[in-house]
Scaffold this motif. Sequence first.
Motif, PDB file in Angstrom:
ATOM      1  N   GLN A 133       2.385   1.771  -3.464  1.00  0.00           N
ATOM      2  CA  GLN A 133       1.392   2.290  -4.423  1.00  0.00           C
ATOM      3  C   GLN A 133       1.142   3.769  -4.185  1.00  0.00           C
ATOM      4  O   GLN A 133       1.021   4.566  -5.129  1.00  0.00           O
ATOM      5  CB  GLN A 133       0.087   1.496  -4.276  1.00  0.00           C
ATOM      6  CG  GLN A 133       0.192   0.074  -4.799  1.00  0.00           C
ATOM      7  CD  GLN A 133      -1.083  -0.745  -4.522  1.00  0.00           C
ATOM      8  OE1 GLN A 133      -2.047  -0.233  -3.899  1.00  0.00           O
ATOM      9  NE2 GLN A 133      -1.107  -2.005  -4.968  1.00  0.00           N
ATOM     10  N   ALA A 134       1.121   4.149  -2.876  1.00  0.00           N
ATOM     11  CA  ALA A 134       0.910   5.582  -2.578  1.00  0.00           C
ATOM     12  C   ALA A 134       2.092   6.418  -3.090  1.00  0.00           C
ATOM     13  O   ALA A 134       1.929   7.499  -3.665  1.00  0.00           O
ATOM     14  CB  ALA A 134       0.733   5.761  -1.071  1.00  0.00           C
ATOM     15  N   GLU A 182       2.115   9.343  -5.883  1.00  0.00           N
ATOM     16  CA  GLU A 182       2.685  10.673  -5.603  1.00  0.00           C
ATOM     17  C   GLU A 182       3.761  11.035  -6.618  1.00  0.00           C
ATOM     18  O   GLU A 182       3.841  12.174  -7.086  1.00  0.00           O
ATOM     19  CB  GLU A 182       3.255  10.665  -4.179  1.00  0.00           C
ATOM     20  CG  GLU A 182       3.722  12.055  -3.746  1.00  0.00           C
ATOM     21  CD  GLU A 182       4.248  12.031  -2.318  1.00  0.00           C
ATOM     22  OE1 GLU A 182       4.781  13.095  -1.886  1.00  0.00           O
ATOM     23  OE2 GLU A 182       4.148  10.982  -1.653  1.00  0.00           O
ATOM     24  N   GLU A 217       0.842  -1.198   0.000  1.00  0.00           N
ATOM     25  CA  GLU A 217       0.000   0.000   0.000  1.00  0.00           C
ATOM     26  C   GLU A 217       0.884   1.259   0.000  1.00  0.00           C
ATOM     27  O   GLU A 217       0.613   2.238  -0.710  1.00  0.00           O
ATOM     28  CB  GLU A 217      -0.911  -0.019   1.236  1.00  0.00           C
ATOM     29  CG  GLU A 217      -2.013  -1.076   1.168  1.00  0.00           C
ATOM     30  CD  GLU A 217      -2.856  -1.119   2.445  1.00  0.00           C
ATOM     31  OE1 GLU A 217      -2.510  -0.315   3.364  1.00  0.00           O
ATOM     32  OE2 GLU A 217      -3.802  -1.909   2.519  1.00  0.00           O
ATOM     33  N   THR A 218       1.947   1.201   0.810  1.00  0.00           N
ATOM     34  CA  THR A 218       2.859   2.367   0.860  1.00  0.00           C
ATOM     35  C   THR A 218       3.516   2.617  -0.499  1.00  0.00           C
ATOM     36  O   THR A 218       3.646   3.762  -0.977  1.00  0.00           O
ATOM     37  CB  THR A 218       3.954   2.145   1.915  1.00  0.00           C
ATOM     38  OG1 THR A 218       3.330   1.921   3.192  1.00  0.00           O
ATOM     39  CG2 THR A 218       4.887   3.347   2.005  1.00  0.00           C
TER      40      THR A 218
END
Length: 585
Positions: A552-553, A557, A549-550
């Motif tokens: 993908q974030a 960004e 998840e990190t």
Amino acid sequence: PIVSVGECDKKGTRSCLNMKFKREESEAFSTGTMEESSQMSSTVGPTDTTFSERLQVHIRLRPFLKEEPKVPSIDFWSSETSQITITKDFDKRNFTFDSVIAPDTSQQTVFDLVAKPVVDRVLEGYNGTVFAYGQTGTGKTFTMVGEKFSPEKYGIIPRSLEYIFLKSKGSYDISLSFVQIYMETIEDLLEPGNAGVRIREDSGSGVFVTGVSWVPAGSVEQCMNIFGVGERNRAVALTALNAQSSRSHAVLMVKAERRASAQILLESGLEGVGSTTSVLYLVDLAGSERVKKTKAVASRLDEAKKINFSLSALGNCIHALTDPNAKHVPYRDSKLTRLLQDSLGGNAKTSMVVNIGPSKKHLDETLSSLKFGKRAMNVQNKPRINKKTDYKLICLELQKKLFEKGEMLNAAESSVKKLSAMLNLRTEKNALQENLYVNNENKFPEEAALKHEVEQLKEALRRKDQEHKAILEDIDKIMAEQEADASKRIEELNGRNAEVERNDKEIQRLRKQLKEVLEASANENSQKQIEELKETVEEYRSQISDAMETIQAKEAESSNMELTIREMKQEILGSEKRWQAYRES
């Protein structure tokens, strides 16, 4: 080369006589230079060009002839000491002369000893005389003329003519005249019909011949042609002592005129040598004769009487010149002495060759000739430069310079006028431009305001350029910071990806270990271990899920940041285009 020498018949026409003429080596002639001679003469003042000089006497011995008895009349002679000893009636006489020339001496050496110093002085502006004296048949004509068809045996006359042209180098005007004194009458050998030949004298020119033909010559060949003409008309005859006996005294006169330039005259204050006119007398005397030896009769006897008379008059003049008690020199007793008056004690440098025979048969004549030569050595001449200032040439030169100065003055006046006109035009132009500028400021204020507005726009444009340049620098700085931040985040994302990969590898290992445990044991302990492993796996899965998840974030960004950078670049390009259009407008 062969030189064609003209001859004159009694009507004065010329026929052709071929004669060899060979130019000797120039070194044989050059013992000094004309420049040195000119310097010597130019250092003497106007009143110092006259000096006393002794008459030079040289003795030349003739070799024995075939028909002569080989009994010598001379006891001793030496070319080194220039002495001769002769004995008559037990009376030994010793004589010393300027030189004693041996029978085998070359004609070139004779010229160098006898004639060359005289010719050098003639080219300096002095008169000069060279003559041969002696009994008939002793070689006087051979000494003076030589043999026509043998260049090595050319005599003093042809060698003097060649030397004059060699040294003058075209700076002299040369002309020739040829006379003979026959039976006490002067005859023109170049124009036999000329009856107006006379001997004259004045205080300035001395003794000279009038009515005689002077023929200009521009080369040695022309001189030899002229000399050949005179030789053809000279009186010669056969005697018992000489097959070609000269029956007259022949005098070849060579006039050398040198004209100084007007510039030299002006620079010397009219005191320098303006022009010089010198005459070289080359004299071939007829020989003294004893009638019983020459066996002369009729007209030959009359010729011998006149010859002996003139030679006797020559001896009397020399005796009077050397006698301190003599009050009168009888130059007028004979045409010969009258013609040679300047050569004997007057204005000339004189050199004499006394020709003597070696045979005892002519002892009396030899002794008489030696006494004559010895007495002649005491004659003192006073040669001087025959100079004359050419005022006509100076006048012409001054007129030429005056004309040139007038032309220069006219040219200068014309130049001054042109410069004045140009200066006036420039002054008028400057005044008009100044008036136009003042009128424009008064009559066209709109133009002045427009110029002021243009200057303000240029200043505003300069400020906008500076602002635009500052904006571009700020944009470059922001983009550099954004790129550095993106690089840092990409590095962090790469680290997380590596950590996920490590977790995947650990899960695989645990799964493998779990499988092994399930196969190896079915007891409660094993079941408990399995449960623990499952819990561990679940924890790893939870960590991996959080990491994914990190990641993908972060990727989202990063995509947003790249989009922002592209938009900023497009905005910068648009701004550049708008700024360029603004500048062009």
